[in-house]
Design a protein around this motif. Structure first.
Motif, mmCIF file in Angstrom:
data_model
loop_
_atom_site.group_PDB
_atom_site.id
_atom_site.type_symbol
_atom_site.label_atom_id
_atom_site.label_comp_id
_atom_site.label_asym_id
_atom_site.label_seq_id
_atom_site.Cartn_x
_atom_site.Cartn_y
_atom_site.Cartn_z
ATOM 1 N N LEU A 32 -6.115 35.881 48.077
ATOM 2 C CA LEU A 32 -6.496 36.392 49.596
ATOM 3 C C LEU A 32 -7.268 37.287 49.837
ATOM 4 C CD1 LEU A 32 -5.453 36.067 52.675
ATOM 5 C CD2 LEU A 32 -3.659 37.773 52.263
ATOM 6 N N GLU A 33 -7.161 38.261 49.063
ATOM 7 C CA GLU A 33 -8.436 39.452 49.035
ATOM 8 C C GLU A 33 -10.107 38.774 48.762
ATOM 9 O OE1 GLU A 33 -7.868 42.677 50.339
ATOM 10 O OE2 GLU A 33 -5.931 41.605 50.676
ATOM 11 N N LYS A 34 -10.012 38.058 47.714
ATOM 12 C CA LYS A 34 -11.305 37.471 47.461
ATOM 13 C C LYS A 34 -11.839 36.727 48.507
ATOM 14 C CE LYS A 34 -12.063 36.210 43.032
ATOM 15 N NZ LYS A 34 -12.905 36.728 42.134
ATOM 16 N N LEU A 35 -11.027 35.793 49.060
ATOM 17 C CA LEU A 35 -11.324 34.905 50.213
ATOM 18 C C LEU A 35 -11.783 35.497 51.604
ATOM 19 C CD1 LEU A 35 -8.725 32.016 49.796
ATOM 20 C CD2 LEU A 35 -11.093 31.959 49.622
ATOM 21 N N LYS A 36 -11.098 36.967 51.834
ATOM 22 C CA LYS A 36 -11.169 37.649 53.020
ATOM 23 C C LYS A 36 -12.856 38.138 52.738
ATOM 24 C CE LYS A 36 -6.873 39.465 54.460
ATOM 25 N NZ LYS A 36 -6.092 40.511 54.662
ATOM 26 N N THR A 71 -3.401 30.141 52.149
ATOM 27 C CA THR A 71 -4.085 31.435 51.962
ATOM 28 C C THR A 71 -5.453 31.412 52.418
ATOM 29 O OG1 THR A 71 -3.067 31.589 49.901
ATOM 30 C CG2 THR A 71 -4.810 33.075 50.303
ATOM 31 N N CYS A 72 -6.091 30.358 52.411
ATOM 32 C CA CYS A 72 -7.620 29.986 53.004
ATOM 33 C C CYS A 72 -7.550 30.248 54.492
ATOM 34 C CB CYS A 72 -8.105 28.693 52.592
ATOM 35 S SG CYS A 72 -8.500 28.400 50.785
ATOM 36 N N ARG A 84 -5.246 32.209 56.339
ATOM 37 C CA ARG A 84 -5.169 33.288 56.435
ATOM 38 C C ARG A 84 -6.283 34.291 56.417
ATOM 39 N NH1 ARG A 84 -0.414 35.312 52.607
ATOM 40 N NH2 ARG A 84 -1.049 37.239 53.410
ATOM 41 N N ALA A 85 -6.865 33.919 55.539
ATOM 42 C CA ALA A 85 -8.327 34.683 55.248
ATOM 43 C C ALA A 85 -9.338 34.631 56.182
ATOM 44 C CB ALA A 85 -8.806 34.012 53.773
ATOM 45 N N ASN A 110 -2.022 37.052 46.224
ATOM 46 C CA ASN A 110 -2.665 38.373 46.992
ATOM 47 C C ASN A 110 -3.893 38.591 46.662
ATOM 48 O OD1 ASN A 110 -0.331 39.002 48.693
ATOM 49 N ND2 ASN A 110 0.676 40.199 47.036
ATOM 50 N N ALA A 128 -14.994 35.253 53.623
ATOM 51 C CA ALA A 128 -14.904 34.773 55.147
ATOM 52 C C ALA A 128 -15.761 35.482 56.082
ATOM 53 C CB ALA A 128 -13.335 34.668 55.714
#
Length: 143
Positions: free
Chosen positions: A90-94, A124-125, A127-128, A87, A97
């Motif tokens: 995911l937040e860092k990748l969002k 995860t990448c 999803r982001a 998680n 992105a």
């Protein structure tokens, strides 16, 4: 007395002749001026056509690529910073992105790491919303 009248008359003729002779010269100059006015903008427009493109490319900053490391114990690292769970990743990748242009994600996976750990990072990448994902591998030794 007749001489004076004759000389005045010939003076008037000289003035008339000089006036007539300058008229074609003015016409020629006007035509040349018009030709220059038409051709100069064309010349100046065609010379710097390529310059704006090159200038824009030089000013455009390339984003820093993100390297995600997966070690053999399936621990994840953002460059050198440890990531506790998916998680957080995911937040860092969002955040990354939404940047324009979008940075690339490079995955450095230990060759003994389980595929599931690397697969989790890839999912995860996606999803982001990261578009470009690459793998960093060691080149084979030259022999």
């Amino acid at each position: 007395m007749g001489m004076n009248i004759g000389s005045e008359g010939s003076g008037d003729e000289d003035e008339v002749v000089s006036a007539i002779n300058t008229t074609p010269l003015v016409d020629v100059m006007l035509v040349l001026l018009i030709i220059f006015l038409i051709t100069i903008p064309v010349v100046t427009q065609t010379i710097p056509v390529k310059l704006p493109n090159e200038r824009n490319q030089a000013l455009q900053t390339k984003p820093e690529n993100i390297t995600i490391v997966v070690d053999k114990e399936a621990n994840m690292y953002w460059n050198t910073q440890a990531i506790p769970d998916v998680n957080t990743l995911l937040e860092k990748l969002k955040v990354e992105a939404v940047k324009v242009p979008q940075p690339e994600v490079h995955i450095r996976g230990d060759q003994t790491a389980r595929y599931q750990a690397i697969g989790t990072v890839m999912v995860t990448c996606q999803r982001a919303g990261i578009a470009k994902i690459g793998f960093i591998t060691e080149p084979p030794p030259r022999g």
